[in-house]
Scaffold this motif. Sequence first.
Motif, short mmCIF file in Angstrom:
data_model
loop_
_atom_site.label_atom_id
_atom_site.label_comp_id
_atom_site.label_asym_id
_atom_site.label_seq_id
_atom_site.Cartn_x
_atom_site.Cartn_y
_atom_site.Cartn_z
N GLN A 54 84.51 -31.37 15.35
CA GLN A 54 84.42 -32.42 16.38
C GLN A 54 83.26 -32.15 17.33
OE1 GLN A 54 88.22 -33.56 18.14
NE2 GLN A 54 89.27 -33.00 16.25
N VAL A 55 82.19 -31.68 16.75
CA VAL A 55 80.91 -31.39 17.41
C VAL A 55 81.02 -30.62 18.73
CG1 VAL A 55 79.40 -33.03 16.21
CG2 VAL A 55 80.79 -33.86 18.08
N ARG A 56 81.80 -29.56 18.65
CA ARG A 56 81.82 -28.52 19.68
C ARG A 56 81.83 -29.02 21.12
NH1 ARG A 56 77.89 -24.25 16.77
NH2 ARG A 56 77.83 -25.33 14.81
N PRO A 57 82.89 -29.71 21.55
CA PRO A 57 82.93 -30.09 22.98
C PRO A 57 82.68 -28.86 23.86
CG PRO A 57 85.09 -30.33 21.92
CD PRO A 57 84.11 -30.09 20.83
N SER A 58 81.88 -29.05 24.92
CA SER A 58 81.41 -27.89 25.71
C SER A 58 82.49 -27.35 26.63
CB SER A 58 80.18 -28.29 26.52
OG SER A 58 80.55 -29.35 27.37
N ARG A 59 83.56 -28.12 26.81
CA ARG A 59 84.69 -27.64 27.61
C ARG A 59 85.95 -28.19 26.96
NH1 ARG A 59 86.34 -29.93 32.94
NH2 ARG A 59 87.97 -28.50 33.58
N PHE A 60 86.89 -27.33 26.66
CA PHE A 60 88.14 -27.81 26.06
C PHE A 60 89.29 -26.89 26.43
CE2 PHE A 60 89.14 -24.83 22.62
CZ PHE A 60 87.93 -24.15 22.49
N THR A 61 90.52 -27.41 26.24
CA THR A 61 91.72 -26.60 26.47
C THR A 61 92.16 -26.01 25.14
OG1 THR A 61 92.41 -28.10 28.23
CG2 THR A 61 94.10 -26.65 27.31
N LEU A 62 92.34 -24.69 25.12
CA LEU A 62 92.97 -24.03 23.98
C LEU A 62 94.39 -23.72 24.44
CD1 LEU A 62 92.67 -22.79 21.15
CD2 LEU A 62 91.91 -20.68 22.25
N ALA A 63 95.37 -24.45 23.89
CA ALA A 63 96.73 -24.36 24.46
C ALA A 63 97.74 -23.90 23.43
CB ALA A 63 97.15 -25.72 25.00
N GLU A 64 98.77 -23.23 23.94
CA GLU A 64 99.91 -22.90 23.09
C GLU A 64 101.19 -23.28 23.82
OE1 GLU A 64 100.19 -18.86 21.64
OE2 GLU A 64 102.07 -19.32 20.59
N THR A 119 101.30 -12.96 21.39
CA THR A 119 100.65 -12.29 20.27
C THR A 119 99.77 -13.24 19.47
OG1 THR A 119 102.66 -10.98 20.13
CG2 THR A 119 101.13 -10.79 18.27
N LEU A 120 100.28 -14.45 19.19
CA LEU A 120 99.50 -15.42 18.40
C LEU A 120 98.17 -15.71 19.10
CD1 LEU A 120 100.89 -18.72 16.84
CD2 LEU A 120 98.61 -18.55 17.77
N MET A 121 98.23 -15.98 20.42
CA MET A 121 97.01 -16.33 21.15
C MET A 121 96.03 -15.14 21.16
SD MET A 121 95.24 -18.63 22.59
CE MET A 121 96.25 -20.06 22.98
N ALA A 122 96.56 -13.93 21.33
CA ALA A 122 95.68 -12.75 21.34
C ALA A 122 94.97 -12.61 19.99
CB ALA A 122 96.50 -11.50 21.65
N ASP A 123 95.72 -12.79 18.90
CA ASP A 123 95.11 -12.68 17.56
C ASP A 123 94.11 -13.81 17.31
OD1 ASP A 123 96.58 -10.38 17.04
OD2 ASP A 123 98.23 -11.47 16.09
N HIS A 174 95.28 -22.24 28.08
CA HIS A 174 96.45 -22.69 28.84
C HIS A 174 97.72 -22.39 28.03
CE1 HIS A 174 93.58 -24.88 31.29
NE2 HIS A 174 94.54 -25.15 32.14
N LEU A 175 98.69 -21.77 28.68
CA LEU A 175 99.95 -21.49 28.02
C LEU A 175 101.06 -22.30 28.71
CD1 LEU A 175 99.68 -17.58 27.65
CD2 LEU A 175 98.95 -19.36 26.04
N VAL A 176 101.81 -23.03 27.88
CA VAL A 176 102.93 -23.82 28.41
C VAL A 176 104.19 -22.98 28.21
CG1 VAL A 176 104.21 -25.99 28.22
CG2 VAL A 176 101.75 -25.95 27.73
N PRO A 197 94.49 -29.99 31.87
CA PRO A 197 93.33 -30.77 32.34
C PRO A 197 92.96 -31.89 31.35
CG PRO A 197 92.69 -28.50 31.75
CD PRO A 197 94.16 -28.60 31.53
N ASP A 198 92.22 -32.89 31.85
CA ASP A 198 91.84 -34.03 31.02
C ASP A 198 90.56 -33.75 30.25
OD1 ASP A 198 94.02 -35.64 31.61
OD2 ASP A 198 93.12 -36.29 33.50
N VAL A 199 90.66 -32.86 29.26
CA VAL A 199 89.53 -32.51 28.39
C VAL A 199 90.07 -32.41 26.97
CG1 VAL A 199 88.23 -31.25 30.20
CG2 VAL A 199 89.92 -30.02 28.82
N PRO A 200 89.19 -32.27 25.94
CA PRO A 200 89.72 -32.13 24.57
C PRO A 200 90.76 -31.00 24.49
CG PRO A 200 87.35 -32.42 24.51
CD PRO A 200 87.72 -32.28 25.96
N LEU A 201 91.74 -31.23 23.64
CA LEU A 201 92.90 -30.31 23.57
C LEU A 201 93.09 -29.81 22.14
CD1 LEU A 201 95.56 -29.10 24.70
CD2 LEU A 201 96.64 -31.30 24.24
N PHE A 202 92.96 -28.51 21.97
CA PHE A 202 93.24 -27.88 20.68
C PHE A 202 94.47 -27.00 20.89
CE2 PHE A 202 88.96 -29.31 20.56
CZ PHE A 202 88.74 -29.71 19.25
#
Length: 354
Positions: free
Chosen positions: A73-83, A90-94, A112-114, A143-148
């Motif tokens: 998705q063409v590397r958005p320059s700011r995004f949320t990496l969420a779990e 452990t999953l996020m660390a790996d 971001h961790l929920v 936040p209102d940015v791309p969410l992975f």
Amino acid sequence: MTPLTQLLIRRIKTTGPISIADFMTDCLLHPQHGYYTTRDPFGAAGDFTTAPGISQMFGELIGLALAQAWLDQVRPSRFTLAELGPGRGTLMADALRATKAIPGFHAAAQVHLVEASPTLRACQQQTLSGTDVTWVGSTDNLPDVPLFLVANEFFDALPIRQFIRDAGGWRERQVGLTDGKLAFGASDPAPLAELAHRLADTNPGDMVETCAPARPVMQDIADRIARHGGAALVIDYGDWHSKGDTFQALQSHRPVDPLANPGNADLTAHVDFEALANAATGLTHSALTPQGVFLERLGITARAQALAQNMTKPALDQHIAAHRRLTHPQEMGSLFKVLGLTPVGSPPLSGLAP
Ligand code: SAH
């Protein structure tokens, strides 16, 4: 009798029998006595083991699958990496370790961790020390940015209601009192608009489960991904279409009576992936894929062989057993399923087919 048992008995005496969902909510997340609120339940010494605790390969491959979606998705320059519901973290660390070498990925990611449990938040903070992490109580606060996003064994912990089909409608399974002790019972039958669509594939006596809290979570995630881009990976036990009683309690790795020890056993139910996909309006969902197939497509065997190069027994035996446990159809390989959600027109997530 646990303090939570006493509270539940008092509540039922005052207001009458409660739904399975109300029972689960108190057992899992009661502020003082809830199962997740008061402990770290994972691992050999705990009550159950999840995939991230079995092998580092699980989180690594998920991290790489999400990073590939970010590249696609063409590397958005700011995004949320969420779990969602990260357990020990452990999953996020790996995932973070495996994606370190991908140019720009970490610089753009805001983790971001929920997580609802203060005890597990503290545990996650320790596992992820050195990482800039934001904790939120719900996806509404992202936040209102791309969410992975990834959710492993999160949706199975959300409270379900159970309904038994009857000639006169649906009876809700409840927790009430028999001789002063917690006991299962059922409400009087009543028609239920919410389950009208299940009259076609059920017979009197059949049980159907619903998970009301899953819907707004999925809707919110889908809305964010549809608006800003991103992707979601949901991994859990369950099936496309829910049927039958899947409510279960685990303590010390063994099934126990869910009413025997409220607050001290993990309570879960299988996930209805069809309901999740239906809630994710505006996105494309993948085929529901067995975890073993997904991990093999992502190259778990090549990764396992590479890690094995530097191992000797007994670590090597453990490593081989971990690979088998995650992928084999008689272990977690078929019971656990993976659903991928992506914006319309974006390529499917790695390891998943449309
Ligand atoms: N994903 C982890 C943990 C699974 S256990 C793993 O695979 O090991 C379920 C997790 O979801 C726990 O971290 C629990 O505290 C969290 N959780 C349960 N209900 C929640 C809710 N309503 N909101 C946020 N987190 C919740």
